[in-house]
Enzyme design. Sequence first.
Site, PDB file in Angstrom:
ATOM      1  N   ASP A  88       1.339   0.799  12.588  1.00  0.00           N
ATOM      2  CA  ASP A  88       0.738  -1.062  12.649  1.00  0.00           C
ATOM      3  C   ASP A  88       1.803  -1.329  14.052  1.00  0.00           C
ATOM      4  OD1 ASP A  88       1.690  -0.231   9.166  1.00  0.00           O
ATOM      5  OD2 ASP A  88       3.327   0.898   9.607  1.00  0.00           O
ATOM      6  N   GLN A 128       1.181   8.083   4.715  1.00  0.00           N
ATOM      7  CA  GLN A 128       0.962   7.562   3.434  1.00  0.00           C
ATOM      8  C   GLN A 128       0.575   8.562   2.303  1.00  0.00           C
ATOM      9  OE1 GLN A 128      -0.759   3.580   2.910  1.00  0.00           O
ATOM     10  NE2 GLN A 128       0.761   2.851   3.483  1.00  0.00           N
ATOM     11  N   ARG A 181       1.042  -8.730  10.244  1.00  0.00           N
ATOM     12  CA  ARG A 181       1.501  -8.916  11.388  1.00  0.00           C
ATOM     13  C   ARG A 181      -0.029  -9.110  11.967  1.00  0.00           C
ATOM     14  NH1 ARG A 181       5.021  -4.230  11.045  1.00  0.00           N
ATOM     15  NH2 ARG A 181       5.002  -2.836   8.873  1.00  0.00           N
ATOM     16  N   SER A 187      -2.180  10.246   8.613  1.00  0.00           N
ATOM     17  CA  SER A 187      -1.620   9.187   7.252  1.00  0.00           C
ATOM     18  C   SER A 187      -0.392   9.951   7.145  1.00  0.00           C
ATOM     19  CB  SER A 187      -2.805   8.954   6.523  1.00  0.00           C
ATOM     20  OG  SER A 187      -2.177   8.338   5.715  1.00  0.00           O
ATOM     21  N   ARG A 238      -7.844  -2.565  -1.041  1.00  0.00           N
ATOM     22  CA  ARG A 238      -7.894  -1.170  -0.118  1.00  0.00           C
ATOM     23  C   ARG A 238      -7.914  -0.074  -0.660  1.00  0.00           C
ATOM     24  NH1 ARG A 238      -2.029  -2.308   2.124  1.00  0.00           N
ATOM     25  NH2 ARG A 238      -2.498  -0.674   3.636  1.00  0.00           N
ATOM     26  N   GLY A 280       0.349  -1.156  -0.035  1.00  0.00           N
ATOM     27  CA  GLY A 280       0.200   0.122  -0.084  1.00  0.00           C
ATOM     28  C   GLY A 280       0.883   1.456   0.031  1.00  0.00           C
TER      29      GLY A 280
END
Length: 747
Positions: A628, A482, A700, A480, A435, A407
């Site tokens: 995360d 990202q 994860r 975020s 996603r 991602g």
Amino acid sequence: MMLIKKLVVVGIGLIGGSLAAALRKRGQCEEIIGIAQTQETCSRAEERGVVDRAYTQISDICHELGEDDLVFIAVPTLAIKSVLIQIKSCVADNVTITDGASVKGSVYRDVLDVFGAEPVNVVLGHPIAGGEKSGVDAADASLYENHRVILTPFKDYASDEVARRHVTKVRNVWQAVDANVIEMDIDQHDVILAATSHLPHVIAFSLVDTLANDTHNENIFRYAAGGFRDFTRIASSDAVMWRDIMLANKEAILSSIDLFSRNLSRLKTTIENEDATQLTGVFTRAKAARDRFTLMLMNQSYSSKMKNIEEKQITYKVSPGGNARGTIRVPGDKSISHRSIMLGSLAEGVTNIQGFLEGEDALATLQTFRDLGVVIEGPDNGRVTVHGVGLHGLKAPSSALYVGNSGTSMRLLSGLLAGQTFDSTLTGDESLSKRPMNRVANPLRDMGASIETDESGRPPVKIAGGQKLHGINYVLPMASAQVKSCLLLAGLYAEGETTVTEPAPTRDHTERMLQGFGYQLKREGSTVSLQSGGTLKACDIEVPADISSATFFMVAAAITPDSDITLTHVGINPTRIGVINILRLMGADIELQNQREVGGEPVADIRIRYAPLQGVEIPEEQVPLAIDEFPAIFVAAACADGVTVLTGAEELRVKETDRIQAMAEGLSTLGISCEPTADGAVIHGGEILGGEVESFGDHRIAMSFTIAALRATGEITVKNCANVATSFPNFTDLAGQIGISLDVIDV
């Protein structure tokens, strides 16, 4: 029960004879009948036992054939039409007909000429196998094992029950001899085979013919090296068969020859100019492509340590208990590895990277920039050399850019590619394709980008080049890194200033690395901004160990009595240390040793020893700093006394999977009371039992339930763990090294 009653092989050579031998060996055919041009070949085929009986005319046996039988045409491509004419004159239309020609367009035209339509009983096919020898004596029962067979059935067969039955029969026959069967459009088949099979034969035949007529060096073959022998082996193939293939697939082959000739001419010029960088680019791209092709043949992805995640099912079986002691170094930081390739590619000059994470996600980013024309050497034990092309030096890719499960790659690349002059498309694997991408697409559209996703805002992401971008002042609706990084990368190409304000701090690797590459930006509180028009200057980067990967072992030590683990050279960027802050708040014994700065990133050795944990209300300001790491923190909470409450973490619901729901379900299975909420969870500490949990393909989650076994009373089985290699290639090795008893089951 046998698959077919009679197999009729028209052309008893390597291709037809091998199918006959393979079916006979496996007992899948009652009788095999051969059709050959000469009585001598017929007799030889009978003597060798390749066929039960043989004839020189198909009309001699066509009256015997019915719906349980199969005719396989294995003659040179240009001879197929005459065979079809004979078949039409005497073979009933309930008999299944297939072929083995390597050019399907030519055969399709012959079928239409002879039958005047698309017969439901004709299924065109092409087994991708062969050998240096030909004729009936070359028949090999193992020829098709683990080789591909491409079927190119007529387009509307799925809607016709009878046609579907014939296609199924042909597919089943090939699968019975252990071939891998796929379907493909006829035109696509011929274009692909022209490039990957027919062109190599053209080159091999031409090279050997050229050197054979080199009158100046009569010993040229006598002293040829092994590489020459391997490459030119295919020039020993049947000359008549390849003559027919060249004529039957002329247009596609000529197109491939033209493409190869242009590239060869460019390579010649590069050598003449002694352009070492471009030579390196050609050879490294070729090596990477060839290595990747080898992995594809083995059903593996970018990393040789990982089976293809879309085809393999990996299960972890973790024994209860164990200790957690030792000194280890986890792989390089994935976020920094991604960005080092991206910014190194856009920089002017050569960037040397050490500690690069050789996991699937980071390798996908590396391959993407190779596809965009950047010369990249490595990776070799974490070392990568990137020959930057500057902000405006990327080249249009020849096809869609595949980023696997990453991602980060897709979202950051969306911003970068929005500023290019060429069109591009970003695709990913099945998991990534679910996603959301509108969180980056919408603000990019506000900047003037032209971006398409599917109706629900999911991949593929199609980006039109040549758009005039302008800076915006964007307030992130949720924290975020990202999205922030995506907009900053787009801002490099946007007119004016691009400003991003975040509601809570997120990782700032992009900002730090931009400054490391000499690009000016401003930071004021929660706002970061930059102007376009600058340049990036190459620099050396040492990637620290990933704190996200270190988290699993931090929690392992925090929950296990008598534990003592030291994790070396871990990045402790202030925007990433939420997990340290949260574990300390719960009572964990964590010590940061040997603190230093490497390449603009703070680094330390982290020592963790067991101490009893207490449930806490996790401060919301820490959530973005540990977004995360929460699957592992859930496990720590399950081992703590009292209740842990998480709020403000709604982003966890749109990661690789819904991590809140997945962890709540898994912990409940293991006997822990975990109540999911819209933006978090309420976790009651207790005793972890054994059981079977689902990771939903999320690496994860898989690793978190693995470390939970350290405090479990019974074995924990974790399903769908193949994706662990996307971020942590050697997780199972390090888990065993610190005392976790783990078996990896390839389902």
